[in-house]
Write an enzyme that holds these catalytic residues in place. Sequence first.
Site, PDB file in Angstrom:
ATOM      1  N   GLN A   1      -5.065  -1.898   9.353  1.00 12.37           N
ATOM      2  CA  GLN A   1      -4.866  -3.000   8.991  1.00 12.37           C
ATOM      3  C   GLN A   1      -5.255  -4.076   9.783  1.00 12.37           C
ATOM      4  OE1 GLN A   1      -3.879  -3.637   5.758  1.00 12.37           O
ATOM      5  NE2 GLN A   1      -4.050  -5.666   5.830  1.00 12.37           N
TER       6      GLN A   1
ATOM      7  N   ASP B   1     -11.337   2.271   3.571  1.00 18.59           N
ATOM      8  CA  ASP B   1     -11.442   0.711   3.637  1.00 18.59           C
ATOM      9  C   ASP B   1     -12.991   0.326   3.455  1.00 18.59           C
ATOM     10  OD1 ASP B   1      -9.314  -0.871   3.543  1.00 18.59           O
ATOM     11  OD2 ASP B   1      -9.119  -0.765   5.695  1.00 18.59           O
TER      12      ASP B   1
ATOM     13  N   LYS C   1       0.831  -1.203   0.004  1.00 15.67           N
ATOM     14  CA  LYS C   1      -0.128  -0.038  -0.150  1.00 15.67           C
ATOM     15  C   LYS C   1       0.914   1.160  -0.127  1.00 15.67           C
ATOM     16  CE  LYS C   1      -3.856  -2.272   2.272  1.00 15.67           C
ATOM     17  NZ  LYS C   1      -4.622  -2.936   3.260  1.00 15.67           N
TER      18      LYS C   1
HETATM   19  N1  GUN Z   1      -6.804  -7.257   6.075  1.00 19.21           N
HETATM   20  C1  GUN Z   1      -7.080  -7.978   5.176  1.00 19.21           C
HETATM   21  N2  GUN Z   1      -7.820  -7.201   4.054  1.00 19.21           N
HETATM   22  C2  GUN Z   1      -7.773  -5.898   4.564  1.00 19.21           C
HETATM   23  C3  GUN Z   1      -8.275  -4.615   3.971  1.00 19.21           C
HETATM   24  O1  GUN Z   1      -8.534  -4.637   3.160  1.00 19.21           O
HETATM   25  N3  GUN Z   1      -8.032  -3.784   4.737  1.00 19.21           N
HETATM   26  C4  GUN Z   1      -7.699  -3.894   5.806  1.00 19.21           C
HETATM   27  N4  GUN Z   1      -7.503  -2.488   6.997  1.00 19.21           N
HETATM   28  N5  GUN Z   1      -7.080  -4.922   6.547  1.00 19.21           N
HETATM   29  C5  GUN Z   1      -7.270  -6.091   5.966  1.00 19.21           C
END
Ligand code: GUN
Length: 293
Positions: A96, A119, A52
């Site tokens: 996350q 998200d 990211k």
């Molecule tokens: N853990 C697995 N996929 C994601 C996601 O798309 N966003 C976040 N914040 N955590 C995750």
Amino acid sequence: MQLIDGKSTAAQIKQEIAAEVEKMVAAGQKRPHLAAVLVGHDGGSETYVAAKVKACEVCGFKSSLIRFEDDVTEQQLLDTIAQLNADPDVDGFIVQLPLPKHIDEQKIIEAIDYRKDVDGFHPINVGRLSIGLPCFRSATPQGILTLLERYGVPTRGKHCVVIGRSNIVGKPVAMMLMQKGNPGNCTVTVCHSATQNLKDITRQADILIAAIGSPEFVKEDMVKDGVTIIDVGTTRLPSTATKSGWKLHGDVDFEHVAPHCAFITPVPGGVGPMTIVSLMKNTLLAAQHAIYK
Ligand code: GUN
């Protein structure tokens, strides 16, 4: 059989986003700014957050990474979220997942200002999605829709079978594909661990979305010829064949299933890169105040 190349599609979209960012900067606006909160050292989370941050660079965004050890308290995380909510320089941020067991994940998600929830996990964004209002859409399902759209996979009137009912993928992708629009207008069936006669249902799928986290779960005898398969699985299993010592496994027995497909996504290089690019797109929309004024 056509392979759906998420990696190259994502690279193309990142270039489109970067071009838009340069236009914004030339017009005197600030660069979009995404912040990420990472707790602990889970291998998968480390990889995704690093990807990211890298994607932010490619898109011309500013990025911040805020790290905590596993023993962080819930209050420390809530304080950080309050700071990010109040920081006018931060357009959007993510925490996350998964978080350590002693932290209430839902409480953390609900503490995020929904206008910065790139998200799309906050109940306000989820609720707005469910009634078709503008909102931040969860990145993985949005990435799946973008792939279907860019590869010209027809969805109207098609039977889409989703295996998995998670809040992050199964539920929102079902919601998006049943809605009016293109992609959309699917007849959607959601299957899960209590579903009976699973094979009878998956064999009816024109589009099959596997989001269960069970390596090679979808076998040849579970699909019909001409199906489009989207494999959301990303299970890490030990491997002696790779430098890292592990290999990523999808939810589909690719080798035997792919010959039956019209389209199929590989793992890696399918949905994963599209999740990241959808997060970038949401951050751009946040910076442009395109969804919430
Ligand atoms: N853990 C697995 N996929 C994601 C996601 O798309 N966003 C976040 N914040 N955590 C995750």
